[in-house]
Motif scaffolding. Sequence first.
Motif, PDB file in Angstrom:
ATOM      1  N   GLY A  48       8.869   4.377  -9.247  1.00  0.00           N
ATOM      2  CA  GLY A  48       7.891   4.117 -10.303  1.00  0.00           C
ATOM      3  C   GLY A  48       7.357   2.861 -10.013  1.00  0.00           C
ATOM      4  O   GLY A  48       6.633   2.205 -10.740  1.00  0.00           O
ATOM      5  N   GLU A  49       7.427   2.243  -8.941  1.00  0.00           N
ATOM      6  CA  GLU A  49       6.592   0.963  -8.562  1.00  0.00           C
ATOM      7  C   GLU A  49       5.196   1.371  -8.084  1.00  0.00           C
ATOM      8  O   GLU A  49       4.999   2.119  -7.318  1.00  0.00           O
ATOM      9  CB  GLU A  49       7.367   0.387  -7.007  1.00  0.00           C
ATOM     10  N   ILE A  50       4.315   0.538  -8.869  1.00  0.00           N
ATOM     11  CA  ILE A  50       2.833   0.681  -8.495  1.00  0.00           C
ATOM     12  C   ILE A  50       2.418   0.039  -7.182  1.00  0.00           C
ATOM     13  O   ILE A  50       2.677  -1.398  -7.048  1.00  0.00           O
ATOM     14  CB  ILE A  50       2.062   0.124  -9.699  1.00  0.00           C
ATOM     15  N   LEU A  51       2.171   0.643  -5.992  1.00  0.00           N
ATOM     16  CA  LEU A  51       1.942   0.307  -4.910  1.00  0.00           C
ATOM     17  C   LEU A  51       0.600  -0.302  -4.649  1.00  0.00           C
ATOM     18  O   LEU A  51       0.228  -1.084  -4.055  1.00  0.00           O
ATOM     19  CB  LEU A  51       2.163   1.386  -3.682  1.00  0.00           C
ATOM     20  N   PHE A  52      -0.441   0.442  -5.340  1.00  0.00           N
ATOM     21  CA  PHE A  52      -1.897   0.083  -5.140  1.00  0.00           C
ATOM     22  C   PHE A  52      -2.545   0.861  -6.278  1.00  0.00           C
ATOM     23  O   PHE A  52      -2.094   1.927  -6.872  1.00  0.00           O
ATOM     24  CB  PHE A  52      -2.317   0.535  -3.871  1.00  0.00           C
ATOM     25  N   GLU A  53      -3.528   0.164  -6.596  1.00  0.00           N
ATOM     26  CA  GLU A  53      -4.653   1.034  -7.571  1.00  0.00           C
ATOM     27  C   GLU A  53      -5.984   0.541  -7.395  1.00  0.00           C
ATOM     28  O   GLU A  53      -6.364  -0.593  -6.921  1.00  0.00           O
ATOM     29  CB  GLU A  53      -4.350   0.633  -9.000  1.00  0.00           C
ATOM     30  N   ASP A  54      -7.153   1.415  -7.452  1.00  0.00           N
ATOM     31  CA  ASP A  54      -8.291   1.373  -6.941  1.00  0.00           C
ATOM     32  C   ASP A  54      -9.112   2.497  -7.636  1.00  0.00           C
ATOM     33  O   ASP A  54      -8.955   3.508  -8.440  1.00  0.00           O
ATOM     34  CB  ASP A  54      -8.479   1.340  -5.743  1.00  0.00           C
ATOM     35  N   PHE A  55     -10.641   2.313  -7.238  1.00  0.00           N
ATOM     36  CA  PHE A  55     -11.350   3.544  -7.921  1.00  0.00           C
ATOM     37  C   PHE A  55     -11.244   4.589  -6.924  1.00  0.00           C
ATOM     38  O   PHE A  55     -10.736   4.525  -5.640  1.00  0.00           O
ATOM     39  CB  PHE A  55     -12.695   3.119  -7.661  1.00  0.00           C
ATOM     40  N   ARG A  56     -11.294   5.826  -7.342  1.00  0.00           N
ATOM     41  CA  ARG A  56     -11.191   7.095  -6.571  1.00  0.00           C
ATOM     42  C   ARG A  56     -12.364   7.051  -5.478  1.00  0.00           C
ATOM     43  O   ARG A  56     -13.498   6.796  -5.543  1.00  0.00           O
ATOM     44  CB  ARG A  56     -11.359   8.371  -7.468  1.00  0.00           C
ATOM     45  N   PRO A  57     -12.143   7.706  -4.389  1.00  0.00           N
ATOM     46  CA  PRO A  57     -13.226   7.784  -3.362  1.00  0.00           C
ATOM     47  C   PRO A  57     -14.421   8.154  -3.569  1.00  0.00           C
ATOM     48  O   PRO A  57     -15.331   7.572  -3.219  1.00  0.00           O
ATOM     49  CB  PRO A  57     -12.373   8.584  -2.308  1.00  0.00           C
ATOM     50  N   TYR A  58     -14.586   9.459  -4.272  1.00  0.00           N
ATOM     51  CA  TYR A  58     -16.117   9.710  -4.623  1.00  0.00           C
ATOM     52  C   TYR A  58     -16.570   8.840  -5.722  1.00  0.00           C
ATOM     53  O   TYR A  58     -18.091   9.148  -5.753  1.00  0.00           O
ATOM     54  CB  TYR A  58     -15.765  11.111  -5.444  1.00  0.00           C
ATOM     55  N   MET A  59     -16.220   7.808  -6.171  1.00  0.00           N
ATOM     56  CA  MET A  59     -16.920   6.863  -7.086  1.00  0.00           C
ATOM     57  C   MET A  59     -17.840   5.856  -6.227  1.00  0.00           C
ATOM     58  O   MET A  59     -18.916   5.171  -7.004  1.00  0.00           O
ATOM     59  CB  MET A  59     -16.022   6.031  -7.949  1.00  0.00           C
ATOM     60  N   ASN A  60     -17.684   6.275  -4.726  1.00  0.00           N
ATOM     61  CA  ASN A  60     -18.457   5.363  -3.875  1.00  0.00           C
ATOM     62  C   ASN A  60     -18.454   3.728  -4.264  1.00  0.00           C
ATOM     63  O   ASN A  60     -19.509   3.143  -4.184  1.00  0.00           O
ATOM     64  CB  ASN A  60     -20.058   5.876  -3.703  1.00  0.00           C
ATOM     65  N   LYS A  61     -17.463   3.082  -4.819  1.00  0.00           N
ATOM     66  CA  LYS A  61     -17.287   1.866  -4.981  1.00  0.00           C
ATOM     67  C   LYS A  61     -16.907   1.118  -3.663  1.00  0.00           C
ATOM     68  O   LYS A  61     -15.874   1.687  -2.977  1.00  0.00           O
ATOM     69  CB  LYS A  61     -16.405   1.388  -5.961  1.00  0.00           C
ATOM     70  N   LYS A  62     -17.350  -0.190  -3.565  1.00  0.00           N
ATOM     71  CA  LYS A  62     -16.777  -0.960  -2.471  1.00  0.00           C
ATOM     72  C   LYS A  62     -15.575  -1.363  -2.793  1.00  0.00           C
ATOM     73  O   LYS A  62     -14.904  -1.775  -3.739  1.00  0.00           O
ATOM     74  CB  LYS A  62     -17.579  -2.246  -2.199  1.00  0.00           C
ATOM     75  N   ARG A  63     -14.486  -0.963  -1.695  1.00  0.00           N
ATOM     76  CA  ARG A  63     -12.867  -1.238  -2.077  1.00  0.00           C
ATOM     77  C   ARG A  63     -12.609  -2.405  -1.037  1.00  0.00           C
ATOM     78  O   ARG A  63     -12.984  -2.565   0.000  1.00  0.00           O
ATOM     79  CB  ARG A  63     -12.283   0.023  -1.690  1.00  0.00           C
ATOM     80  N   ALA A  64     -11.931  -3.547  -1.534  1.00  0.00           N
ATOM     81  CA  ALA A  64     -11.108  -4.401  -0.669  1.00  0.00           C
ATOM     82  C   ALA A  64     -10.248  -3.867   0.050  1.00  0.00           C
ATOM     83  O   ALA A  64      -9.241  -2.918  -0.342  1.00  0.00           O
ATOM     84  CB  ALA A  64     -10.572  -5.421  -1.418  1.00  0.00           C
ATOM     85  N   ILE A  65     -10.162  -4.045   1.455  1.00  0.00           N
ATOM     86  CA  ILE A  65      -9.438  -3.490   2.226  1.00  0.00           C
ATOM     87  C   ILE A  65      -8.038  -4.484   2.376  1.00  0.00           C
ATOM     88  O   ILE A  65      -8.033  -5.831   2.600  1.00  0.00           O
ATOM     89  CB  ILE A  65      -9.663  -3.526   3.751  1.00  0.00           C
ATOM     90  N   PRO A  66      -6.709  -3.784   2.141  1.00  0.00           N
ATOM     91  CA  PRO A  66      -5.572  -4.579   2.175  1.00  0.00           C
ATOM     92  C   PRO A  66      -5.271  -5.126   3.537  1.00  0.00           C
ATOM     93  O   PRO A  66      -4.325  -4.606   4.239  1.00  0.00           O
ATOM     94  CB  PRO A  66      -4.414  -3.736   1.540  1.00  0.00           C
ATOM     95  N   TRP A  67      -5.831  -6.325   4.006  1.00  0.00           N
ATOM     96  CA  TRP A  67      -5.624  -6.723   5.408  1.00  0.00           C
ATOM     97  C   TRP A  67      -4.211  -7.210   5.849  1.00  0.00           C
ATOM     98  O   TRP A  67      -4.060  -6.763   6.820  1.00  0.00           O
ATOM     99  CB  TRP A  67      -6.881  -7.761   5.726  1.00  0.00           C
ATOM    100  N   ILE A  68      -3.464  -7.721   4.797  1.00  0.00           N
ATOM    101  CA  ILE A  68      -2.333  -8.238   5.486  1.00  0.00           C
ATOM    102  C   ILE A  68      -1.455  -7.080   5.566  1.00  0.00           C
ATOM    103  O   ILE A  68      -0.506  -7.207   6.809  1.00  0.00           O
ATOM    104  CB  ILE A  68      -1.660  -9.188   4.290  1.00  0.00           C
ATOM    105  N   SER A  69      -1.418  -6.062   4.713  1.00  0.00           N
ATOM    106  CA  SER A  69      -0.664  -5.063   5.179  1.00  0.00           C
ATOM    107  C   SER A  69      -0.974  -4.174   6.354  1.00  0.00           C
ATOM    108  O   SER A  69      -0.265  -3.807   7.066  1.00  0.00           O
ATOM    109  CB  SER A  69      -0.673  -4.130   3.871  1.00  0.00           C
ATOM    110  N   ILE A  70      -2.320  -4.113   6.483  1.00  0.00           N
ATOM    111  CA  ILE A  70      -2.724  -3.496   7.892  1.00  0.00           C
ATOM    112  C   ILE A  70      -2.434  -4.067   9.044  1.00  0.00           C
ATOM    113  O   ILE A  70      -1.836  -3.623  10.015  1.00  0.00           O
ATOM    114  CB  ILE A  70      -4.414  -3.333   7.662  1.00  0.00           C
TER     115      ILE A  70
END
Length: 269
Positions: free
Chosen positions: A158-180
């Motif tokens: 039940g932990e929320i790991l990440f949230e963002d716009f769905r891919p087809y919304m064509n929104k720019k998304r911040a890349i989680p660089w620390i995790s990568i």
Amino acid sequence: MYIFRLAFIEAQLTDAFIQFKNHYGFEVQVCNPRKGNEKGSVENKVGYIRYNFFTTSPVMNSYEDFTETLRVQLEKDRQRLHYEKEVLIEDLWNEEKKYLLELPVEDYPVFKEIEAKVNKYNEAKLDNTLIHIPKASNYPFIYFIVTWDKYKAVSPDGEILFEDFRPYMNKKRAIPWISIFKDWIRKPRAVSYSRYKKYLPGRINEYLLVEDLVVRKERLIEIVNLLVTHDIKRINEDFYDLITGNNENPFGLDWNEYDALAPTGGEQS
């Protein structure tokens, strides 16, 4: 002589639809099976919108922008006579809305839950697109809670790991660089073929392409420590000062070699 008795079974509404109905306070009139004529008025209105506003494929910058454009067009369309009552539709609307209920302050939460497998690179697939979810590889699978435009990645606990716009919304998304970068520290060789490599700013990209994997790992750790207090664009812009710090070129580098003409990175679309 045979007598047939037809049994009429009352329509059964699903729990989700009942909750939706109760939230907005409307009553339901259920149509009979295979009786499309019973909702012909609604179908005609859908057809009117389609044939008058979608005769060609619309040009749109975003769903929000297109919604606003369509709203303006429909408001202008109310300035015509009703086909039967010979009264402006605008006047009929102003009269009718006096009897309408107020909409709730909060929208009804319409969503869907999707189970997704996670690969060893902390990625899971949504809308046929691989999405990097921090810490997702700690679990054999995760859940996507999706609405029409956004998603939440949730662990089995039940932990929320990440949230963002769905891919087809064509929104720019911040890349989680620390995790990568932390993933790359465990597998320094992966930097060269990672799909996130192309989003690295030029100086950082060149800095990490050193062939010595031990040195590459040291540099990844160095960048991760900087990401705690700086974003990746800032690290790239102030690269010489932040990387060297108080030491004089600890790796013996010719800094001019790292000024490749490349995008600043940090976002993906």
